[in-house]
Design an enzyme around this catalytic site. Structure first.
Site, short mmCIF file in Angstrom:
data_model
loop_
_atom_site.label_atom_id
_atom_site.label_comp_id
_atom_site.label_asym_id
_atom_site.label_seq_id
_atom_site.Cartn_x
_atom_site.Cartn_y
_atom_site.Cartn_z
N GLY A 11 -6.04 9.67 -21.54
CA GLY A 11 -7.32 9.52 -20.85
C GLY A 11 -7.92 10.87 -20.51
O GLY A 11 -7.21 11.78 -20.11
N ARG A 72 -5.79 8.06 -28.23
CA ARG A 72 -4.42 7.54 -28.11
C ARG A 72 -4.02 7.11 -29.51
O ARG A 72 -4.82 6.53 -30.23
CB ARG A 72 -4.37 6.39 -27.12
CG ARG A 72 -4.69 6.82 -25.68
CD ARG A 72 -4.36 5.74 -24.67
NE ARG A 72 -4.52 6.24 -23.31
CZ ARG A 72 -5.55 5.93 -22.52
NH1 ARG A 72 -6.51 5.14 -22.96
NH2 ARG A 72 -5.61 6.42 -21.29
N ASP A 103 1.94 12.02 -18.99
CA ASP A 103 3.35 12.02 -19.40
C ASP A 103 3.57 11.45 -20.80
O ASP A 103 4.47 11.87 -21.51
CB ASP A 103 4.24 11.33 -18.36
CG ASP A 103 3.81 9.91 -18.10
OD1 ASP A 103 2.66 9.54 -18.43
OD2 ASP A 103 4.63 9.14 -17.57
N THR A 125 -4.65 14.43 -15.93
CA THR A 125 -4.88 12.99 -15.78
C THR A 125 -5.36 12.73 -14.36
O THR A 125 -4.88 13.38 -13.43
CB THR A 125 -3.61 12.15 -16.04
OG1 THR A 125 -3.81 10.82 -15.52
CG2 THR A 125 -2.37 12.70 -15.38
N ASP A 127 -4.68 10.25 -12.66
CA ASP A 127 -3.75 9.37 -11.94
C ASP A 127 -2.82 10.09 -10.97
O ASP A 127 -2.26 9.46 -10.07
CB ASP A 127 -2.90 8.56 -12.93
CG ASP A 127 -3.74 7.68 -13.83
OD1 ASP A 127 -4.90 7.39 -13.46
OD2 ASP A 127 -3.25 7.29 -14.91
N ASP A 129 0.13 11.05 -11.53
CA ASP A 129 1.40 10.30 -11.61
C ASP A 129 2.50 11.10 -12.30
O ASP A 129 3.42 10.52 -12.87
CB ASP A 129 1.15 8.98 -12.37
CG ASP A 129 0.60 9.21 -13.77
OD1 ASP A 129 0.20 10.35 -14.08
OD2 ASP A 129 0.58 8.25 -14.56
N ARG A 171 -3.57 3.56 -12.95
CA ARG A 171 -2.59 2.88 -13.80
C ARG A 171 -1.46 2.33 -12.92
O ARG A 171 -1.72 1.49 -12.09
CB ARG A 171 -2.04 3.83 -14.87
CG ARG A 171 -1.56 3.05 -16.09
CD ARG A 171 -1.01 3.90 -17.18
NE ARG A 171 -1.98 4.74 -17.82
CZ ARG A 171 -1.89 5.17 -19.07
NH1 ARG A 171 -0.88 4.80 -19.82
NH2 ARG A 171 -2.80 5.96 -19.58
P1 ADP Z 1 -1.14 9.94 -21.06
O1 ADP Z 1 -0.81 11.18 -21.81
O2 ADP Z 1 -2.37 10.07 -20.22
O3 ADP Z 1 0.06 9.40 -20.30
P2 ADP Z 1 -0.76 7.87 -23.07
O4 ADP Z 1 0.47 7.32 -22.41
O5 ADP Z 1 -1.76 6.91 -23.58
O6 ADP Z 1 -1.58 8.84 -22.11
O7 ADP Z 1 -0.25 8.82 -24.24
C1 ADP Z 1 -1.16 9.53 -25.05
C2 ADP Z 1 -0.64 9.64 -26.44
O8 ADP Z 1 0.60 10.36 -26.44
C3 ADP Z 1 -0.28 8.30 -27.09
O9 ADP Z 1 -1.37 7.63 -27.64
C4 ADP Z 1 0.68 8.73 -28.18
O10 ADP Z 1 0.01 9.24 -29.31
C5 ADP Z 1 1.44 9.88 -27.48
N1 ADP Z 1 2.68 9.35 -26.95
C6 ADP Z 1 2.85 8.53 -25.88
N2 ADP Z 1 4.14 8.19 -25.72
C7 ADP Z 1 4.82 8.78 -26.73
C8 ADP Z 1 6.20 8.80 -27.13
N3 ADP Z 1 7.14 8.14 -26.45
N4 ADP Z 1 6.53 9.55 -28.21
C9 ADP Z 1 5.59 10.24 -28.89
N5 ADP Z 1 4.27 10.24 -28.57
C10 ADP Z 1 3.90 9.54 -27.52
O1 F6P Z 2 -4.71 7.34 -17.19
C1 F6P Z 2 -6.04 7.40 -16.77
C2 F6P Z 2 -6.63 6.00 -16.68
O2 F6P Z 2 -7.99 6.11 -16.29
C3 F6P Z 2 -5.88 5.04 -15.77
O3 F6P Z 2 -6.19 5.25 -14.40
C4 F6P Z 2 -6.37 3.71 -16.29
O4 F6P Z 2 -5.42 2.69 -16.03
C5 F6P Z 2 -6.48 3.98 -17.78
O5 F6P Z 2 -6.59 5.38 -17.94
C6 F6P Z 2 -7.68 3.31 -18.41
O6 F6P Z 2 -7.63 3.58 -19.77
P1 F6P Z 2 -8.85 3.33 -20.77
O7 F6P Z 2 -9.66 4.58 -20.79
O8 F6P Z 2 -8.17 3.10 -22.07
O9 F6P Z 2 -9.62 2.17 -20.26
#
Ligand code: ADP
Ligand code: F6P
Length: 319
Positions: A11, A72, A103, A125, A127, A129, A171
């Site tokens: 995000g 993503r 993360d 982010t 969040d 978190d 989240r």
């Molecule tokens: P954030 O980085 O904000 O936590 P996401 O959890 O959506 O957001 O992760 C962003 C991107 O990072 C995912 O779409 C994916 O491409 C990559 N990613 C997430 N988890 C994994 C994982 N376990 N191993 C490798 N890449 C990952």
């Molecule tokens: O991680 C940032 C965040 O805005 C969260 O607070 C929320 O749950 C999520 O992303 C929303 O994701 P999307 O942009 O896919 O609607």
């Protein structure tokens, strides 16, 4: 180290642009060539790379979003996807990668680091978190945006003597709700980390009405409950005039606060320094205001929760 790359992932968050600017400027300052990868890991797999000049990051420190776009990608979670990304980095002779995200993005960064590409993560982010981190880039701005909205909602709540349920993002984390609730003077704050009973929420509302209060604001973290469900429950179980506002993505946009700009600048420059020192597989963050680098493994295994002290304070002050 001759050439480094930077991408944003997950995000978007206000301050990501300031972090990109800091990486590009600090890289060039130190004699490195900096490459920008568009659309996160999905753009990396597709080879969406371009050279970043000093001018390419001019006029962005104050802008929300990310000029590198974000995405993503499910494919990148697979070993095949990661090999594709690795091949692109090798093809462009990238000696180090900086990933700005949450993360999930760091798990991807760790995978690339294990494949042999020196990689550093910057926590971006709204969040807040991420463990081992005073604050994530974007959190301060998102909280300020939500407080601004609540202040406005309060005007109508007062005029119409209503109960407002305001759902905020986060989240699975309650940090945004807790800070918004405390700073916005909410009657109740519902967060996923602290179990709650609706009967207790109603009891508090009735208590404040009994002492003459004519309106109330309840802040709900999206990870704790749906604001609409909470509103429906209150309508069905009380005589209050209830309205629900879901703040949604307005919390992700807008000009970054001074705190987010400074944090992003500090962490962006530090990430470049670490790559130049040969460090890999770590997240940069601040602890008590000082820059630090933490192993991704430590980030993934350290438990975190919002300040229960602040939660207690919000509860006391909403008497
Ligand atoms: P954030 O980085 O904000 O936590 P996401 O959890 O959506 O957001 O992760 C962003 C991107 O990072 C995912 O779409 C994916 O491409 C990559 N990613 C997430 N988890 C994994 C994982 N376990 N191993 C490798 N890449 C990952
Ligand atoms: O991680 C940032 C965040 O805005 C969260 O607070 C929320 O749950 C999520 O992303 C929303 O994701 P999307 O942009 O896919 O609607």
């Amino acid at each position: 180290m001759r050439r480094i790359a930077v991408l944003s992932s997950g995000g978007d968050a206000p301050g990501m642009n300031a972090a990109i600017r800091a990486v590009v400027r600090a890289g060039i300052y130190n004699g490195l060539e900096v490459i920008g990868v568009s659309h996160g890991y999905s753009g990396l797999m597709a080879g969406e790379v371009s050279s970043m000049s000093l001018g390419s990051v001019a006029d962005i420190i104050h802008r929300g979003g990310t000029i590198l776009y974000t995405a993503r990608s499910e494919e990148f979670k697979t070993p095949q996807g990661q090999q594709k990304a690795y091949a692109v980095l090798r093809q462009h002779e990238v000696d180090g990668l900086i990933v700005i995200g949450g993360d999930g993005s760091f798990r991807g960064a760790q995978a690339l680091s294990r494949l042999g590409v020196p990689t550093i993560g910057i926590p971006g982010t709204i969040d807040n978190d991420i463990p081992c981190c005073d604050q994530t880039i974007g959190f301060d701005t998102a909280v300020n945006t939500a407080i601004d909205a609540i202040d406005k909602i309060r005007d109508t709540a007062t005029s119409h003597e209503r109960t407002y349920v305001v759902e905020v993002m986060g989240r699975h984390a309650g940090d945004i709700a807790l800070h918004v609730g405390l700073a916005g003077g909410a009657e109740s704050v519902l967060i996923p980390e602290v179990p709650f009973q609706m009967d207790e929420v109603i009891r508090k509302l009735e208590r404040s009405v009994a002492r003459g209060k004519k309106h109330s604001i309840i802040v709900v973290a999206e990870g704790a409950a749906s604001g609409l469900d909470v509103g429906k429950y209150l309508t069905e179980h009380t005589g209050f005039d209830v309205r629900v506002t879901v703040l949604g993505h307005i919390q992700r946009g807008g000009a970054p606060s001074f705190r987010d700009r400074i944090l992003a600048s500090q962490l962006g420059e530090y990430a470049v320094q670490l790559l130049m020192q040969g460090v890999s597989g770590k997240m940069v963050s601040t602890h008590n205001g000082m820059s630090q680098a933490v192993d991704f493994d430590t980030v993934f295994t350290t438990p975190r929760q919002p300040s229960l002290e602040l939660f207690r304070l919000a509860d006391i002050l909403a008497i």
